[in-house]
Design a protein around this motif. Structure first.
Motif, PDB file in Angstrom:
ATOM      1  N   ARG A 273      54.302  73.089  78.812  1.00  0.00           N
ATOM      2  CA  ARG A 273      55.273  74.187  78.772  1.00  0.00           C
ATOM      3  C   ARG A 273      54.936  75.248  79.818  1.00  0.00           C
ATOM      4  O   ARG A 273      53.765  75.505  80.121  1.00  0.00           O
ATOM      5  N   ALA A 274      55.938  75.855  80.353  1.00  0.00           N
ATOM      6  CA  ALA A 274      55.816  76.758  81.502  1.00  0.00           C
ATOM      7  C   ALA A 274      54.794  77.863  81.263  1.00  0.00           C
ATOM      8  O   ALA A 274      54.766  78.490  80.194  1.00  0.00           O
ATOM      9  N   GLY A 275      53.963  78.091  82.262  1.00  0.00           N
ATOM     10  CA  GLY A 275      52.997  79.175  82.206  1.00  0.00           C
ATOM     11  C   GLY A 275      51.705  78.846  81.498  1.00  0.00           C
ATOM     12  O   GLY A 275      50.862  79.729  81.300  1.00  0.00           O
ATOM     13  N   HIS A 276      51.530  77.572  81.112  1.00  0.00           N
ATOM     14  CA  HIS A 276      50.334  77.205  80.361  1.00  0.00           C
ATOM     15  C   HIS A 276      49.686  75.954  80.940  1.00  0.00           C
ATOM     16  O   HIS A 276      50.295  75.232  81.730  1.00  0.00           O
ATOM     17  N   GLU A 277      48.455  75.699  80.528  1.00  0.00           N
ATOM     18  CA  GLU A 277      47.700  74.545  80.995  1.00  0.00           C
ATOM     19  C   GLU A 277      47.249  73.708  79.810  1.00  0.00           C
ATOM     20  O   GLU A 277      47.001  74.226  78.723  1.00  0.00           O
ATOM     21  N   LEU A 278      47.125  72.412  80.060  1.00  0.00           N
ATOM     22  CA  LEU A 278      46.676  71.493  79.023  1.00  0.00           C
ATOM     23  C   LEU A 278      45.217  71.753  78.683  1.00  0.00           C
ATOM     24  O   LEU A 278      44.372  71.880  79.562  1.00  0.00           O
ATOM     25  N   LYS A 279      44.929  71.839  77.389  1.00  0.00           N
ATOM     26  CA  LYS A 279      43.559  72.052  76.924  1.00  0.00           C
ATOM     27  C   LYS A 279      42.974  70.765  76.332  1.00  0.00           C
ATOM     28  O   LYS A 279      41.912  70.311  76.746  1.00  0.00           O
ATOM     29  N   PHE A 280      43.667  70.199  75.339  1.00  0.00           N
ATOM     30  CA  PHE A 280      43.223  68.925  74.771  1.00  0.00           C
ATOM     31  C   PHE A 280      44.421  68.157  74.246  1.00  0.00           C
ATOM     32  O   PHE A 280      45.501  68.728  74.042  1.00  0.00           O
ATOM     33  N   TRP A 281      44.226  66.850  74.032  1.00  0.00           N
ATOM     34  CA  TRP A 281      45.322  65.999  73.576  1.00  0.00           C
ATOM     35  C   TRP A 281      44.761  64.767  72.878  1.00  0.00           C
ATOM     36  O   TRP A 281      43.582  64.442  73.031  1.00  0.00           O
ATOM     37  N   THR A 282      45.593  64.144  72.069  1.00  0.00           N
ATOM     38  CA  THR A 282      45.190  62.919  71.389  1.00  0.00           C
ATOM     39  C   THR A 282      45.915  61.735  72.014  1.00  0.00           C
ATOM     40  O   THR A 282      47.122  61.801  72.239  1.00  0.00           O
ATOM     41  N   PRO A 283      45.214  60.648  72.288  1.00  0.00           N
ATOM     42  CA  PRO A 283      45.885  59.474  72.855  1.00  0.00           C
ATOM     43  C   PRO A 283      46.586  58.609  71.822  1.00  0.00           C
ATOM     44  O   PRO A 283      47.462  57.825  72.172  1.00  0.00           O
ATOM     45  N   GLY A 284      46.203  58.745  70.535  1.00  0.00           N
ATOM     46  CA  GLY A 284      46.792  57.857  69.548  1.00  0.00           C
ATOM     47  C   GLY A 284      46.903  58.440  68.161  1.00  0.00           C
ATOM     48  O   GLY A 284      46.701  57.751  67.171  1.00  0.00           O
ATOM     49  N   GLY A 285      47.208  59.722  68.067  1.00  0.00           N
ATOM     50  CA  GLY A 285      47.285  60.366  66.761  1.00  0.00           C
ATOM     51  C   GLY A 285      46.009  61.107  66.433  1.00  0.00           C
ATOM     52  O   GLY A 285      45.000  61.014  67.147  1.00  0.00           O
ATOM     53  N   SER A 286      46.022  61.825  65.326  1.00  0.00           N
ATOM     54  CA  SER A 286      44.902  62.713  65.006  1.00  0.00           C
ATOM     55  C   SER A 286      43.630  61.969  64.636  1.00  0.00           C
ATOM     56  O   SER A 286      42.548  62.556  64.645  1.00  0.00           O
TER      57      SER A 286
END
Length: 448
Positions: A273-286
């Motif tokens: 989303r505009a104005g922000h940077e990716l911090k962490f993410w899940t590749p296959g669910g929690s």
């Protein structure tokens, strides 16, 4: 690789895409007609040659799973479709069943021919009443058109399909707990062996597959194993639904070959989303170990994600930007696992409960210096010791977040609260560390 591969999603933008009429206009049931001219052994071999792997999370080869059934003894054998989608962040099967349920119904029919099953079951999560009703309507249409029921298309093959609504329990996503629930028992995992292929539903040989796995079968039969195997990379062949949610400009379903990267998917989804940077993410669910922006170029296939110390799982890509407190996110996931534990085994039942307490304590500002190591110790006493995979999955967000964001956990402890939302942490009361009491014991309860 920057292109999508609409196979399961090819009719989603059609008018009334969920109807049999629309499905037939897009080569629907051509694969079933072809399958009825093939031997069951040839059908199983075709799926084996395609390299299709289970799309429910584990990634076990689908054709091999079918081949585990013992020789036919003339008595009933069953196909059960696991449509109990409930992993946090996972949202691919429900849209598929809503937009194009006939993909699944045709896949059920072809799979039943392959394993000589004459009664198949689709186990749907009970809360999604709209999906349950749509599947019932789709099955009814297929019966009326002669694609289900007695003497399908004049082939002499009979097949009944039952759509069953569960009562809403995450544990019923585990295949043996699902079978117990389907039999009218409390949904709890069974001891294995025997495995469902030998003794499953009603103590008979049973194949349990995910919705997307079964829905992928018609295109494989119609277009050939080589067509499917030409997509993807290595042992991770074919296409899959990637569910992007969270802090992304255009969340949704992106059907692409396995091996696509999150960077490529983000390019198609408009980025974070505009104005922000990716911090962490899940590749296959929690329940899969989390990644950071350093993993944007990891190919999303089983082997590459595994080599990066996570799991491809259900390809539920939950994206979180720099405004998100990792402790808060992990605490909420752990609340879910503690709530959904069936309680059958001690490591999961007790372990998830205590992880929940320690995480809330840290988030509230009552954390002690030993709490991070205590969390890791709790995870160590759950991992590999629980009755089923729920316990193992519950440890993944905790251990991976500590590995990647230990400083953030320590900041909660040192600062006596959440650095992202100090006002919310101030709603809690905690007992400060003193020689006369246990460190960081909560005197109140709450959440934010």
């Amino acid at each position: 690789m920057t292109t999508l591969t609409p196979v399961l999603t090819d009719t989603w933008d059609a008018e009334r895409s969920w109807t049999l009429e629309t499905y037939l206009a897009h080569d629907g049931y051509a694969a079933l007609r072809k399958a009825l001219t093939m031997t069951p052994a040839d059908l199983v071999q075709t799926v084996k040659d395609s390299g299709l792997r289970g799309r429910g999370g584990a990634g076990f080869p689908t054709g091999m799973k079918w081949g585990f059934l013992p020789p036919d003894d003339g008595k009933p054998r069953y196909l059960v479709v696991n449509a109990d989608e409930s992993e946090p962040g996972t949202c691919k099967d429900i849209p598929l069943m809503m937009a194009s349920p006939q993909h699944l119904v045709e896949g059920v029919a072809i799979t039943s021919v392959a394993i000589n099953c004459h009664h198949a079951f689709i186990y749907v999560r009970g809360e999604v009443l709209h999906v349950y009703r749509r599947l019932l309507a789709a099955v009814r249409e297929a019966y009326d058109a002669g694609y289900l029921g007695k003497d399908i298309l004049g082939s002499g093959f009979d097949l009944d399909v039952t759509v069953h609504a569960g009562a809403g329990a995450y544990i019923c996503g585990e295949e043996t707990a699902l079978l117990d629930s389907l039999e009218g028992r409390r949904g709890q995992p069974r001891l294995k062996p025997p495995f469902p292929a030998v003794e499953g539903l009603y103590a008979r040989p049973t194949v349990v597959n995910n919705v997307e796995s079964i829905a992928s079968v018609p295109a494989i039969v119609r277009l050939g194993a080589d067509w499917f195997a030409s997509m993807g990379v290595g042992r991770s062949t074919g296409h899959g639904l990637f569910s992007l949610s969270g802090h992304v400009t255009r969340p949704g379903q992106y059907e692409a070959p396995l091996g696509v990267t999150l960077r490529e998917l983000l390019d198609m989804a408009g980025g974070v989303r505009a104005g922000h940077e990716l911090k962490f993410w899940t590749p296959g669910g929690s329940s899969t170990p989390m990644f950071t922006s350093a993993h944007l170029d990891v190919p999303l296939d089983y082997e590459s994600v595994g080599a990066a110390k996570s799991m491809l799982g259900t390809r539920a890509l939950q994206l979180f930007d720099e405004t998100t407190c990792v402790v808060r996110a992990v605490s909420r996931w752990t609340d879910f696992y503690a709530h959904e534990s069936c309680g059958k085994c001690t490591p999961c039942r007790e372990g998830t409960y205590w992880m929940k307490q320690v995480l809330r304590r840290i988030e509230a500002g009552g954390g002690a210096d030993g709490d991070i190591d205590l969390l890791l110790d709790l995870c160590d006493n759950i991992l590999g010791r629980a009755f089923c995979a729920l316990g193992d999955g519950a440890t993944s967000p905790v251990t991976s977040s500590i590995e990647l964001f230990r400083d953030e956990y320590q900041a909660h402890i040192d600062g006596h609260g959440c650095p992202f939302d100090p006002a919310a942490s101030a709603l809690f009361e905690y007992t400060p560390k003193t020689p006369s009491n246990q460190p960081g014991v909560l005197a109140g309860a709450g959440g934010h």
